[in-house]
Scaffold this motif. Structure first.
Motif, PDB file in Angstrom:
ATOM      1  N   ASP A   1       0.859  -1.181   0.000  1.00 50.44           N
ATOM      2  CA  ASP A   1       0.000   0.000   0.000  1.00 50.44           C
ATOM      3  C   ASP A   1       0.897   1.232   0.000  1.00 50.44           C
ATOM      4  OD1 ASP A   1      -2.181  -1.692   0.210  1.00 50.44           O
ATOM      5  OD2 ASP A   1      -2.268  -1.536   2.400  1.00 50.44           O
ATOM      6  N   VAL A   2       0.547   2.219  -0.815  1.00 49.97           N
ATOM      7  CA  VAL A   2       1.321   3.450  -0.914  1.00 49.97           C
ATOM      8  C   VAL A   2       0.563   4.565  -0.197  1.00 49.97           C
ATOM      9  CG1 VAL A   2       2.331   5.155  -2.479  1.00 49.97           C
ATOM     10  CG2 VAL A   2       2.313   2.732  -3.107  1.00 49.97           C
ATOM     11  N   VAL A   3       1.265   5.288   0.648  1.00 46.96           N
ATOM     12  CA  VAL A   3       0.672   6.418   1.363  1.00 46.96           C
ATOM     13  C   VAL A   3       1.305   7.708   0.851  1.00 46.96           C
ATOM     14  CG1 VAL A   3       0.230   7.489   3.599  1.00 46.96           C
ATOM     15  CG2 VAL A   3       0.311   4.991   3.410  1.00 46.96           C
ATOM     16  N   MET A   4       0.472   8.596   0.312  1.00 48.59           N
ATOM     17  CA  MET A   4       0.915   9.906  -0.146  1.00 48.59           C
ATOM     18  C   MET A   4       0.436  10.962   0.845  1.00 48.59           C
ATOM     19  SD  MET A   4       2.518   9.136  -2.953  1.00 48.59           S
ATOM     20  CE  MET A   4       2.866  10.807  -3.526  1.00 48.59           C
ATOM     21  N   ARG A   5       1.268  11.973   1.071  1.00 50.78           N
ATOM     22  CA  ARG A   5       0.927  13.032   2.016  1.00 50.78           C
ATOM     23  C   ARG A   5       0.836  14.374   1.295  1.00 50.78           C
ATOM     24  NH1 ARG A   5       4.837  12.456   5.466  1.00 50.78           N
ATOM     25  NH2 ARG A   5       6.198  14.142   4.788  1.00 50.78           N
ATOM     26  N   ARG A   6      -0.260  15.089   1.533  1.00 47.31           N
ATOM     27  CA  ARG A   6      -0.385  16.466   1.051  1.00 47.31           C
ATOM     28  C   ARG A   6      -0.107  17.385   2.227  1.00 47.31           C
ATOM     29  NH1 ARG A   6      -5.702  19.655  -1.203  1.00 47.31           N
ATOM     30  NH2 ARG A   6      -6.119  19.682   1.034  1.00 47.31           N
ATOM     31  N   GLU A   7       0.919  18.200   2.108  1.00 50.21           N
ATOM     32  CA  GLU A   7       1.342  19.036   3.218  1.00 50.21           C
ATOM     33  C   GLU A   7       1.441  20.500   2.795  1.00 50.21           C
ATOM     34  OE1 GLU A   7       5.015  17.154   4.227  1.00 50.21           O
ATOM     35  OE2 GLU A   7       6.174  18.285   2.737  1.00 50.21           O
ATOM     36  N   PRO A   8       1.220  21.409   3.720  1.00 50.01           N
ATOM     37  CA  PRO A   8       1.306  22.832   3.377  1.00 50.01           C
ATOM     38  C   PRO A   8       2.741  23.243   3.091  1.00 50.01           C
ATOM     39  CG  PRO A   8       0.920  22.545   5.733  1.00 50.01           C
ATOM     40  CD  PRO A   8       0.797  21.194   5.117  1.00 50.01           C
ATOM     41  N   VAL A   9       2.904  24.088   2.089  1.00 50.06           N
ATOM     42  CA  VAL A   9       4.222  24.617   1.749  1.00 50.06           C
ATOM     43  C   VAL A   9       4.542  25.776   2.683  1.00 50.06           C
ATOM     44  CG1 VAL A   9       5.580  25.767  -0.049  1.00 50.06           C
ATOM     45  CG2 VAL A   9       4.016  23.894  -0.655  1.00 50.06           C
ATOM     46  N   GLN A  10       5.760  25.785   3.175  1.00 50.17           N
ATOM     47  CA  GLN A  10       6.185  26.822   4.101  1.00 50.17           C
ATOM     48  C   GLN A  10       6.983  27.904   3.372  1.00 50.17           C
ATOM     49  OE1 GLN A  10       5.060  26.670   7.200  1.00 50.17           O
ATOM     50  NE2 GLN A  10       4.192  24.609   6.921  1.00 50.17           N
ATOM     51  N   GLY A  11       6.994  29.105   3.931  1.00 52.81           N
ATOM     52  CA  GLY A  11       7.842  30.165   3.404  1.00 52.81           C
ATOM     53  C   GLY A  11       7.238  30.890   2.220  1.00 52.81           C
ATOM     54  N   ALA A  12       8.122  31.580   1.473  1.00 50.28           N
ATOM     55  CA  ALA A  12       7.671  32.431   0.367  1.00 50.28           C
ATOM     56  C   ALA A  12       7.013  31.638  -0.757  1.00 50.28           C
ATOM     57  CB  ALA A  12       8.857  33.223  -0.181  1.00 50.28           C
TER      58      ALA A  12
END
Length: 205
Positions: A15-26
């Motif tokens: 099983d593959v787990v992908m993560r959507r995460e907020p981009v930090q900085g500019a």
């Protein structure tokens, strides 16, 4: 008398787990989110996977959000189930090169799909999972997105057992003796060597 079934290739399911995460900085001004490979988990061991029918759907499933206060706060995890990872004898060298690395790993090729969106954002869609160094190299050469995560010990042991019986090093080519190397001048041009004996002495003698 029924025919003998063809020998099945070694296979596991993951099983593959992908993560959507907020981009930090500019960079967040232009891209508020990014997708990364979070994990590859063993779904079915070799003995179990060989008995399962392939599942081509790979329908993603949202999993529990990361607890507040963690390093990945605000991220979302999506599980893509049942990717088959088969081992091929003609790619034994690719598996051997993976085993020789400091951390043997899974490689996942994935793309983003606007039609499979999450909250209006394109979703990461894993396409293929491999343990072959050669597969990963070909995908990267084709400008595909490829990420990697360490393989668990039981998968590494399974891969090593396959390589031990399947990998045959190519015989070393015999080095050509120096005497057979073509003669060239200082400009790299071929030199002709005459074996004819010189007749007579110098003129005037």
């Amino acid at each position: 008398m029924s025919p003998t079934p063809a020998r099945q290739r070694p296979v596991i399911e993951v099983d593959v787990v992908m993560r959507r995460e907020p981009v930090q900085g500019a960079m967040a001004r232009w891209q508020p989110w990014r997708w990364v490979l979070a994990d590859v988990m063993l779904h079915a061991a070799p003995d179990e996977a060989a008995l399962l029918e392939p599942d081509e759907a790979h329908a993603p499933q949202a999993v529990e959000p990361i607890a507040a206060g963690s390093a990945a706060e605000g991220s979302e995890h999506w599980l893509h189930p049942r990717f088959r990872v088969e081992l091929f004898r003609d790619d034994a060298e690719g598996y051997m090169l993976n085993l020789q690395s400091p951390s043997p790993c899974f490689w996942v090729m994935w793309r983003t799909d606007g039609e499979a969106a999450a909250d209006g954002e394109p979703m990461a869609v894993p396409l293929i999972v491999t343990l072959s160094y050669h597969d990963a190299g070909r995908w990267l050469d084709a400008q595909e997105r490829v990420d990697q995560v360490p393989a668990p010990p039981e998968v590494v042991d399974w891969l090593r057992a396959f390589v031990d019986v399947s990998y045959v090093p190519e015989p070393k080519k015999r080095k050509r003796p120096e005497s057979f190397r073509p003669l060239t001048d200082r400009f790299g041009q071929p030199v002709r060597v005459s074996t004819d004996k010189r007749r007579g002495g110098p003129e005037g003698h």
